[in-house]
Design a protein around this motif. Structure first.
Motif: not given
Lengths: 489, 506
Positions: B27-38
């Protein structure tokens, strides 16, 4: 005399509660009742500051002055005393022995500190210092039967006693020439022409006074006792010693310094500069080699006092000397909050694991993985000591830089920068230890079962409060800055 | 508000990524990528909304409202400190670079088995937040704050997830930057106090301090305070020694961020602060700075050549490439500065990619020693081809962004000092030598028969594709970036020439 009582309400409350506590112990020992009394004493005294604030500044007898400055430091002292009391409950619970007098001694010691910060006269200065010191001797040796606390207490007793004697003798010499003991009086008498053979006495007296104070503040070269005493004393007491004792003595020194206008004497300023530089460099260098957390903090406290002395030295050269007082009080507040947080965390870590203090650097190895919150908090406290932004320690350092640059004290600033650069190493070393993987078969924090660690609500409250203060004042320091800017001396 | 949100999204996102560890390790890396993309889309969404002409408006240094975006909030009025963020073309280019490389750095560690994924990704996001803060802060107190704060998560990345020598490397990294940072703090405060004694008010605003008169002797010292802090970060010779250690020991994502983004904060500081604040002192100092630049170019290249550790080689090549940035900044003319900015972007991509390859190699072979590699092309043709592309980019093959950058720097420098240009051009030759030797040792030669390794997967190939496309685009059509940066340079030139008559080699 009624306003006189009101002006000394907080010290009086502390004295009365101390008496009640003494009676309680004499009739029936009960640890929880004593603890409650201790807490009540500190809380009532803090509340008593409010009516005091309404009538300041007020001179009570020629000895004591209640003003905004003394009130602010009284508040800091009482706050530190309260924190120490709250922590001591958990800490003492895991240790055998009769612990009731511990809180009595804390009250007495805080009383001494409060007298010290209101002193405007050599007599009250010495009275406060001795009350603070004598209670501390007992506190250092108090809760444990081990060898280290006893050694530390005796060392502190002998050396501190000698320092007090030197201080007293210094003041006696000054009195012999000037014929006055009030701070302002000394300052005025010094500006009068003094016979040549008496100048030597003054010189000698001043040197002795500063030797004595330098010892109590552990300035280099009078710092030898500090690491041993810090290491030997039980953690909550070490925290109390580092914050209340040093803070109160520095606050009193600042008042003496300004009331007696000592900043105008070039020779004195020069020798203080040398002591400050030596403290900054030696304190930080000696800390590099230590493996004991308390000893590291002891040496770092030597360096911090060195930083703090920059504010004294700059006072005379500033166009607006108020900035120096503001810088000194802010730095001191920052240092007290941060040190309290660091020692509280050590105390919590220690009281949860074993009966002796766990203060070797290897004991906290792997703490990040077992107790991430505790480790993160200790990291924040260490970063604040190192002066990294977002923490109150940075704003303190910012103040000292500002004051130093305004006064163009480039040499002292260079020592400050070099000292801070060195200090990063030993603060980060502690952080690094915490992030390391758990050792095989060690006895440190890594081996404690995370479920067995009970953080009492009390300890949690104390450390969260301190961490919150550290970050809040680091991010939004404006309110405190404005308040401290309004303190006049 | 948008600028503040850019930072806040990353900060809060970091906390969420840490928390999301409870849901599962991926989960953390999914969240991280999502956050930077946002964050990236948020910024792009704004950019799509503004007319293109606004990008070519020359931002006036005295008037933050002429900038693309500005956000100001009173913070510590006691010392005239405000929470002041502003963005112009230069910041915009660098923030975009930061966010794109941020996504890539998270992808680069996708398959690594790092424990404590949550805290790992949180530190990456916090570092990105700090870097963006550095690129946007227009109050020098705030700038210093971001400058220092971004160190802490980066330190933790190296200290916790680094390789065998992480204790030494992380400590050295922190002490070098912190010590030089204190010198900068001293200079910032001295400048603010000079402003105070001249005008009677405290201010840390960049716009106020630009017009502060500083007497010449003092200016030299203060300039040096800024210069050292930025050159340590850049890193320039002889302050570069922390870099090979830190890069080599950092986890892959850490190396990517460190090389791709963090080094650029030093270059940015030189362009934004050192020269405009102290133009005359900087001009006096320019020959020395340029000499340090050349020394970095050549010394870095020679050391890169003699490395056997893949990551160390790439790290020393960074020293060499960043020397060009130092040259470009202190040549201080339009061409050279455009080259310097171009180099920041191009080097960001090419080095990030090389570190990703190094990380992938280490993960597969459990060594970074090139003596134990050889013939890897046979086992991993996709990785080999990609590595060849970036090695060629690194040596400055025409058609790639790095070539444009170094060419512009040399062109600009020639107008100032032909001899130095000749010396710096040697760097192009040495770059070819170490880049090709790297390919030679690792990917060519006789393959080892018994080696079974996986080639780059689709995720890694996509990340690489982004960087390849970016570099080719920068190489073939660099005009959009140059157009974005040119107004900022014009405004800096006008500041510098109004502050001093003598400065400006153009």
């Amino acid at each position: 005399m009624e306003t006189g009582i009101q002006a000394l309400l907080a010290p009086l409350v502390v004295s009365i509660v101390a008496l009640i506590l003494m009676m309680q112990i004499a009739f029936k020992r009960h640890a929880i009742v004593s603890w409650l009394l201790g807490c009540t004493g500190f809380i009532l005294a803090i509340l008593a500051l409010k009516p005091m604030a309404d009538i300041v500044p007020k001179m009570v007898t020629p000895l004591l002055l209640s003003d905004q400055y003394s009130l602010f430091f009284s508040a800091l002292i009482l706050f530190s005393g309260l924190i120490t009391t709250l922590l001591a409950k958990d800490y003492l619970q895991n240790r055998r022995g009769e612990n009731e007098e511990f809180y009595l001694l804390l009250l007495l010691s805080s009383l001494g500190a409060m007298i010290l910060v209101s002193a405007t006269h050599v007599a009250s200065f010495l009275l406060g210092m001795e009350l603070l010191g004598v209670a501390l001797y007992a506190l250092i040796a108090y809760p444990e039967r081990g060898q280290l606390p006893l050694e530390a207490a005796i060392k502190y007793l002998i050396l501190s006693g000698a320092a007090s004697a030197i201080l007293l003798f210094g003041f006696a010499l000054i009195y012999a020439v000037l014929g006055t003991l009030s701070f302002v009086g000394i300052g005025q008498a010094l500006t009068q022409p003094i016979l040549e053979d008496q100048q030597l006495l003054i010189l000698l007296g001043t040197a002795m006074v500063f030797t004595g104070i330098g010892f109590k503040l552990s300035l280099v070269p009078f710092h030898m006792w500090t690491p041993d005493v810090y290491q030997g004393a039980p953690v909550p007491v070490t925290g109390f010693l580092a914050t209340v004792s040093k803070g109160a003595i520095f606050a009193a020194l600042l008042r003496l310094f300004i009331d007696a206008e000592l900043y105008q004497y070039q020779g004195l300023m020069l020798s203080l500069s040398v002591l400050a530089i030596a403290s900054m460099l030696a304190g930080n260098l000696l800390a590099l080699k230590q493996d004991n957390l308390k000893r590291i903090l002891a040496y770092s406290s030597i360096a911090h006092i060195g930083y703090l002395f920059i504010t004294l030295i700059v006072y005379g050269v500033l166009q607006q000397p108020g900035l120096a007082v503001e810088a000194a009080t802010f730095y001191l507040s920052a240092y007290i909050i941060t040190s309290l947080a660091a020692f509280s965390l050590l105390s919590i870590i220690s009281s949860n694991i074993s009966e002796t203090d766990l203060d070797d650097i290897s004991h906290i190895q792997g703490l990040f993985w077992r107790q991430p919150m505790l480790a993160l908090m200790l990291t924040i406290a260490l970063l604040s000591l190192a002066g990294i932004p977002l923490t109150v320690g940075f704003i303190g350092k910012f103040y000292i830089f500002t004051a130093g640059i305004e006064g163009s004290l480039w040499v002292l600033l260079a020592a400050l920068i070099i000292g801070s650069g060195i200090s990063i190493y030993y603060y980060l070393r502690i952080v690094f230890q915490m992030t390391m993987k758990e050792p095989a078969g060690g006895s440190g924090a890594a081996n404690m079962d995370p479920n067995s660690v009970r953080l009492s609500v009390l300890s949690k409250f104390v450390v969260w409060l301190l961490i919150f203060m550290m970050l809040y004042l680091g991010v939004l320091p404006q309110t405190l800055m404005e308040y401290l800017g309004g303190l006049s001396l | 508000m948008l600028l503040l949100n850019l930072i806040l999204i990353l900060l809060v996102g970091g906390a969420i990524a840490w928390w999301s560890e409870r849901l599962g390790t991926h989960w953390p890396r999914l969240v991280a990528v999502f956050v930077v993309l946002v964050d990236l889309l948020y910024l792009l969404n704004y950019l799509a909304g503004i007319p293109i002409e606004q990008l070519s408006v020359v931002p006036a240094a005295s008037d933050p409202s002429s900038w693309l975006l500005a956000y100001q909030l009173d913070w510590i009025p006691r010392f005239g400190i405000s929470f002041h963020l502003a963005m112009d073309g230069l910041s915009l280019v660098l923030v975009l670079l930061t966010l794109v490389l941020g996504v890539i750095s998270i992808i680069s560690s996708w398959n690594e088995k790092n424990d404590r994924q949550g805290f790992f990704q949180a530190n990456i996001l916090w570092t990105l937040a700090g870097v963006i803060g550095v690129f946007l802060a227009m109050d020098l107190f705030l700038f210093f704050l971001f400058w220092e704060v971004m160190l802490v998560p980066m330190y933790l990345l190296i200290a916790i997830w680094g390789h065998e020598g992480k204790a030494y490397a992380s400590m050295k990294f922190f002490i070098f930057t912190q010590f030089s940072g204190l010198l900068m703090l001293l200079a910032i405060l001295a400048l603010a106090i000079l402003h105070h004694s001249a005008t009677g008010v405290y201010s840390f605003s960049y716009f106020d301090l630009l017009s502060t008169p500083v007497e010449n002797g003092m200016a030299h010292w203060l300039m040096l305070g800024f210069f050292i802090a930025f050159v340590v970060k850049l890193p320039g010779f002889p302050f570069h020694t922390w870099l090979p250690d830190a890069h080599t020991q950092a986890p892959t994502a850490g190396s990517v961020i460190l090389a791709g983004i963090l080094l650029k904060t030093g270059a940015y500081g030189l362009i934004r602060f050192t020269v405009p604040l102290f133009p005359e002192a900087a001009l006096d100092f320019a020959p020395i700075a340029m000499f340090l630049g050349i020394a970095g170019v050549i010394y870095g290249a020679v050391l890169a050549f003699s490395q056997t550790d893949f990551k160390r080689l790439v790290a020393y090549s960074s020293v060499s490439h960043m020397g060009f940035v130092l040259l470009g900044v202190f040549a201080w003319n339009s061409l050279a500065l455009q080259g310097a900015v171009m180099q920041m972007v191009a080097h960001g991509f090419s080095t990030a990619a090389l570190f990703m390859i190094a990380g992938a190699l280490q993960q597969r072979l459990h060594t970074r020693d090139m003596r134990e590699m050889g013939g890897l092309w046979h086992h991993m043709p996709r990785m080999g081809a990609v590595a060849l592309f970036f090695a060629l980019a690194s040596l400055g093959m025409p058609g790639v962004g790095n070539f444009v950058a170094e060419f512009l720097v040399l062109l600009g420098l020639f107008a100032v000092n032909p001899w130095m240009t000749a010396a710096a051009a040697l760097g192009l030759i040495t770059a070819a030598v170490y880049s090709l030797i790297m390919m030679q040792r690792a990917f060519y030669g006789k393959p080892k028969a018994d080696l079974v390794v996986a080639d780059f997967g689709w995720l890694e190939m996509n990340a690489m594709a982004i960087m390849i496309i970016a570099l080719i685009w920068l190489g073939l059509y660099p005009q959009p970036v140059l157009d974005m940066v040119q107004p900022v340079l014009d405004s800096l030139f006008s500041v510098v020439s109004s502050n001093s008559i003598t400065v400006g080699a153009q």
